[in-house]
Design a protein around this motif. Structure first.
Motif: not given
Lengths: 369, 369
Positions: B65-68, B70, B246, B250-254
């Motif tokens: 998933a997009d880590s932002s 948005l 941030d 876990n930025h890429f955790g979703m």
């Protein structure tokens, strides 16, 4: 109004992301990529049975997932010849590495990794105030002997080793890692990241007693199983260590759709075999494209190939930038001399066509710069 | 071989789970529940558009998933009249509370909550070595004035308050909470858990400047949006505080399936309205069933009803056990005098039929014990 009071080490941490994701890069360039070959995802996707299982599970999404994860842990345990009590699931290897670092690292504790190895591990170590000691790669391989010697020198609580490694794709024999463990200092745990193990030759994972207290292995459904967006990783280790994750993990933190998909993916061995063959074909094609452009592909036990651009880091970065500008997303090692390479993920024939067409132009552009 | 060396506070933590999940209870009793009315899930499920969005996204699961985040943050920001920089997504409110506690709590730091409030918050505070100070409920309500006074007394970094609250379902006017904030000590942040806010009367959320540094709000897709198994929560607060997530998340955790579902769920206002009406109908029915059995339903601003069993905690626990034995999963408050109640989640008419049939038998059994 003072607002929040941040303690050390939080106050001094940067707000950062270990990797800039492809969507962020697409927003920067204002257009989608033509080939997404930079995050070592499996463009071949998961088993059709996994997709169907996830679609079926969507109607059950009103329920929290079972926090014990017994279904998936049972299937994994059977496959690995361990017990479910040797396994803990988490939000990808990233999430599990964070939990694991938290379990062992207090501010000031020493941790050892390779210079240029997985940045997300380093992010977690910094996040818990650990002190990271780095050992250089040796001949484009991580260097267990040097890592373990450094661990003894600095009294490390954790040594991180990926096998096969990222970003180079090289690997050690499992028996060599098992033998090297004799030199792991007492009281230090080896975090063995096997994210890419399914792509490696048999014999790449060490044959260890599951109750060996010196090692914890990390694996994932993000790579060979094609489910990076589902966030299912697992750690395998001694029951005492695995049980300790229950002290801190987000017990109800897993998506039940992801769990259902992972279980179905694990059972579809035929699909996994197909993917491994497709990845091998693509790696062969990447090597041919590299050679046709005067470059060298490194041997790889993963789903990506490190391609030596035969220049310095600045040159490889220029090639990478030119590829991105032309719609090809790849990444590259951060540290010399490995940063002479770009790292290209295996893709479909149509992705390889894009690469084949884009690489000579990118090289010309980088050479002209 | 010494194996892992755990630092304080990890070494002293119990391996525990804040709640025993319904699947674990089903394994204990050897049969599935007939009515699942204990975890405040939405048995009505998510919007059909959310289900379709998740099913469509399943084929994209090979991508991280997009880590932002948005897309979803943009939609939430528009709905709440804040900017995307005021929002962070996480693995349910549980995951975000863990992140938030980690950001502020060093070992020994004081934290304040209500005695009998959300155990998972307490689990995180203990997990980071915080010292928890508890304030009693007042008249089955959480007590902001007492909570904030205790925070001043112990120099707390965080006060936790759920509004509407769990497990009683009571609530305060948003304007009362906003006024009470004048007494929140400087340097303390109010963690305002609004998991059930969609079910509450308008005016229950305080009207605050999104840049107010004293408050962070937590919301979720697990309750009114019917997506507990997807693990999507969000926190809303001042940009500086939100940005600090941030440093550690876990930025890429979703899951990208969960993100796609949440976006579709948010856009289906008609479905949300339908669910709110169905929940109201069920709450009315629960109150009638309670009254018919000589019990009292407390007023609720949530999707559950605390039913006063008109005895002590031991009696309510006996009622709960008898209901479970008869296949009805409900939960109850942990602490007197609130533990005179059982907590029943709103359900479908058929779930209410099961409850109506089971409750008198459970009461008789508890009285006979």
């Amino acid at each position: 109004m003072r607002g929040p009071r941040y303690p050390a080490p939080i106050a001094d941490l940067p707000a950062t992301v270990p990797f800039v994701g492809p969507e962020a890069l697409e927003r920067q360039r204002g257009a989608p990529f033509r080939a997404r070959l930079g995050a070592n995802e499996s463009v071949f996707g998961p088993s059709p049975f996994a997709i169907a299982a996830m679609q079926d599970e969507a109607v059950e999404i009103w329920k929290y997932a079972d926090s014990s994860h017994l279904d998936l842990k049972g299937a994994l345990a059977e496959q690995m010849g361990v017990t479910p009590a040797n396994i803990v699931l988490g939000s990808g290897i990233d999430g599990l590495l964070g939990n694991f670092v938290r379990l062992l690292v207090a501010p000031g504790d020493a941790v050892v990794t390779s210079d240029g190895a997985y940045p997300t591990f380093n992010y977690h170590v910094a996040g818990y105030g650990g002190v990271l000691h780095k050992v250089p790669f040796a001949g484009d391989h991580e260097d267990p002997a040097a890592l373990f010697a450094k661990a003894a020198e600095v009294d490390a609580k954790i040594v991180y080793l990926s096998n096969p490694d990222n970003p180079m794709g090289t690997f050690h024999k499992g028996s060599d890692i098992a033998a090297a463990l004799d030199h792991l200092p007492d009281g230090c745990v080896l975090a063995l990241d096997e994210a890419y193990i399914e792509f490696a030759p048999s014999g790449t994972t060490p044959d260890l007693d599951p109750e060996d207290p010196r090692v914890i292995r990390f694996r994932t459904f993000s790579k060979a199983h094609g489910m990076a967006g589902a966030r299912i990783g697992y750690a395998v280790g001694a029951q005492g260590l695995i049980k300790s994750f229950d002290k801190i993990r987000n017990h109800f933190g897993m998506s039940r759709i992801s769990l259902a998909g992972a279980l179905a993916a694990l059972q579809d061995k035929a699909w996994l075999g197909d993917v491994l063959r497709l990845v091998d074909d693509s790696k062969t094609r990447i090597a041919r494209i590299a050679e046709a452009n005067g470059l060298t592909a490194l041997p790889s036990g993963t789903n990506f190939v490190a391609v030596d651009c035969r220049g310095d880091g600045a040159f490889a970065r220029a090639v990478l930038a030119a590829l991105a500008e032309d719609g090809v997303f790849v990444r590259m090692p951060f540290v010399p001399p490995q940063d002479r390479c770009i790292r290209i993920t295996a893709g479909r024939p149509e992705d390889m066509d894009v690469l084949e067409q884009a690489l000579p132009k990118a090289l010309a552009k980088a050479r002209a710069a």
